[in-house]
Design a protein around this motif. Structure first.
Motif, mmCIF file in Angstrom:
data_model
loop_
_atom_site.group_PDB
_atom_site.id
_atom_site.type_symbol
_atom_site.label_atom_id
_atom_site.label_comp_id
_atom_site.label_asym_id
_atom_site.label_seq_id
_atom_site.Cartn_x
_atom_site.Cartn_y
_atom_site.Cartn_z
ATOM 1 N N ASP A 134 1.000 -0.934 0.308
ATOM 2 C CA ASP A 134 0.387 -0.343 0.102
ATOM 3 C C ASP A 134 0.978 1.215 0.219
ATOM 4 O O ASP A 134 0.725 2.102 -0.554
ATOM 5 C CB ASP A 134 -0.961 -0.012 1.504
ATOM 6 N N ALA A 135 1.704 1.332 1.152
ATOM 7 C CA ALA A 135 2.652 3.056 0.846
ATOM 8 C C ALA A 135 3.337 3.555 -0.278
ATOM 9 O O ALA A 135 3.395 4.307 -0.557
ATOM 10 C CB ALA A 135 3.183 2.264 2.524
ATOM 11 N N THR A 136 3.890 1.980 -0.701
ATOM 12 C CA THR A 136 4.679 1.884 -1.909
ATOM 13 C C THR A 136 4.014 2.532 -3.011
ATOM 14 O O THR A 136 4.093 3.527 -3.302
ATOM 15 C CB THR A 136 5.737 0.854 -1.781
ATOM 16 N N LEU A 137 2.660 1.789 -3.861
ATOM 17 C CA LEU A 137 1.745 2.460 -4.115
ATOM 18 C C LEU A 137 1.684 3.947 -4.331
ATOM 19 O O LEU A 137 1.394 4.696 -5.065
ATOM 20 C CB LEU A 137 0.652 1.388 -4.517
ATOM 21 N N GLU A 138 0.985 3.868 -3.221
ATOM 22 C CA GLU A 138 0.660 5.195 -2.786
ATOM 23 C C GLU A 138 1.660 6.220 -3.600
ATOM 24 O O GLU A 138 1.342 6.740 -4.082
ATOM 25 C CB GLU A 138 0.166 5.570 -1.679
ATOM 26 N N ALA A 139 2.508 5.954 -2.454
ATOM 27 C CA ALA A 139 3.946 6.875 -2.825
ATOM 28 C C ALA A 139 4.501 6.819 -4.369
ATOM 29 O O ALA A 139 4.470 8.039 -4.951
ATOM 30 C CB ALA A 139 5.214 6.202 -2.651
#
Length: 470
Positions: A134-139
């Motif tokens: 999640d966090a990487t995809l959002e970033a």
């Protein structure tokens, strides 16, 4: 010269999986050689991994040899855009694939990225084997809403975190032998409007009976038909009883009765194998065997249903979209496609199964691994896969490319795609305890198919399944 490497393997007798898999995994590390983009400190649920400086080698595994050329092209294109990252692809056969994945988790040799299946990933999540994305995809600005409706939701765990990006999907339709239909005087157009019910099978069973022929040329709906000497079955059976999901065997029927496998999907905690809608569907399947219109379980176990179809022994068979090229590839057989029948609820139905690519939590090159997964989930790769005409990619433009590629081969895949267009799909059941449930339901449904147990025996099996959640 390609900067990526491909290996094809079919390996048996691999290292046995340790019983204490979860405990062993906590001590494991591995994967491919890391580079300056290695993010050994990242990858927790709230931490974004910096993929901008990804480098080094990563391993990617898949099981479908038919898709290997397309993914090799994706790997080559990815390397051209990211010259500091090299993707090494390995393809295993289905059975060896999962043995080697799980053994790799124990030994610390699992691939950085691998093709994941809905029946496997809940267990992998519970064991801490998959990296939340999640966090990487959002970033990185990845839009998880770009896929066909519902596919992205399948890969969100009970913890609310994402463990895969969709790569493709499949639905179910009827494959038929055009010559056998012609011999029976059946116009393929008749298959477009078939109706089914679990009581008498409707017009669908009437067609199945008419297409069945015994060794003396007598049809299943004619006097004197010998059910013990069948030359051509009106409906084939895809390799078994279907256990608890019946994706290619009976789910397209039960899905039209108002029945659902679980109380909710995904992440249901109560199964419904005790419901009359399900049990009557299984009873109908057994009745086809008893009447001689469909082969017995014993006759198909361990056999290739596609090869039996290719040998002219089945007039029709229900199967998944991943089988299109094989079913249309038999010499001397003119294959056609038809939609599944309309059921009691007035609609058709198909199980909607989707694959994804996941990152192993033990990868020592998470930055390159996630960057590769992002590329696999993009139109840049999925359009390439679609153009190869093997599967239906998860991104609509890739789906359109696949449809065009099949059309170029003379194959109208509308019977598969109309389920998506008409909204008549239902999700592959995603819950905990998948392996244990199969262990209970496989012999239970088998016993009904063979006549060793009655359909109401499935109530007891259902009790055993639901006890797993207590």
């Amino acid at each position: 010269m390609s900067s990526t490497r491909t290996r094809t393997r079919s390996v048996g007798g691999a290292l046995a999986v340790a019983a204490s898999l979860t405990l062993v995994l906590t001590a494991c590390s591995g994967g491919s050689s890391g580079g300056s983009g290695d993010s050994s400190g990242g990858g927790d649920a709230g931490d974004a991994i910096d993929t901008s400086t990804a480098s080094g080698d990563i391993d990617y595994w898949l099981w479908d040899s038919n898709q290997l050329p397309a993914y090799q092209q994706c790997a080559d294109d990815f390397h051209a855009a990211n010259p500091d990252v090299t993707v090494n692809i390995t393809q295993y056969s289905w059975d060896d694939y999962w043995t080697n994945v799980t053994n790799g988790f124990v030994a610390g040799t699992a691939p950085d990225v691998f093709t994941d299946h809905l029946s496997k990933y809940p267990e992998f999540v519970s064991q801490g084997q998959l990296l939340p994305l999640d966090a990487t995809l959002e970033a990185d600005g990845v839009d998880t809403g770009s896929f066909q409706e519902g596919l992205a939701d399948l890969w969100v765990g009970q913890d609310g975190l994402r463990y895969g990006l969709p790569k493709d999907f499949d639905t179910v339709a009827i494959f038929y032998n055009s010559a056998l239909l012609a011999d029976a005087g059946v116009d393929p157009a008749e298959l477009q409007n078939l109706e089914w019910n679990p009581d008498d099978g409707g017009t669908y069973e009437k067609l199945i009976a008419h297409l069945t022929v015994d060794g003396k040329g007598v049809r299943g709906d004619e006097p004197g038909f010998d059910k013990d000497d069948v030359a051509v079955y009106g409906l084939g059976l895809d390799g078994g009883s279907g256990a608890g999901n019946g994706q290619t065997q009976w789910s397209m029927y039960s899905g039209t009765t108002g029945w659902t496998v679980t109380d909710k999907n995904p992440w249901g905690t109560h199964y419904n194998y005790d419901k009359p809608e399900f049990q009557s569907t299984i009873a109908w399947m057994r009745s086809l065997i008893e009447k001689g219109y469909m082969p017995s379980l014993e006759a198909v176990t361990g056999q290739s249903s596609a090869d039996i179809f290719g040998a002219g022994k089945y007039a029709m068979i229900t199967n998944g979209s991943w089988m299109i090229n094989q079913m249309f590839g038999y010499d001397g057989v003119e294959t056609g496609l038809a939609p599944t029948p309309v059921g009691p609820d007035g609609k058709r139905a198909s199980m909607y199964n989707g694959l994804a690519d996941s990152v192993w939590a033990g990868s020592d090159n998470k930055a390159a691994a996630v960057k590769w997964v992002e590329y696999l989930g993009s139109a840049a790769c999925q359009d390439v896969v679609g153009a190869s005409g093997v599967v239906f990619p998860a991104i609509p433009s890739g789906t359109d490319a696949a449809k065009a590629a099949f059309e170029a081969k003379g194959i109208d895949v509308t019977p598969f795609l109309q389920h998506v267009e008409d909204g008549t799909t239902f999700l592959f059941p995603i819950t905990d305890h998948a392996a244990e449930i199969t262990g209970i339901m496989q012999p239970a449904v088998d016993a009904v198919f063979t006549g060793d147990a009655e359909p109401d025996s499935l109530t007891s099996a259902n009790d055993q399944v639901n006890a797993l959640f207590n």
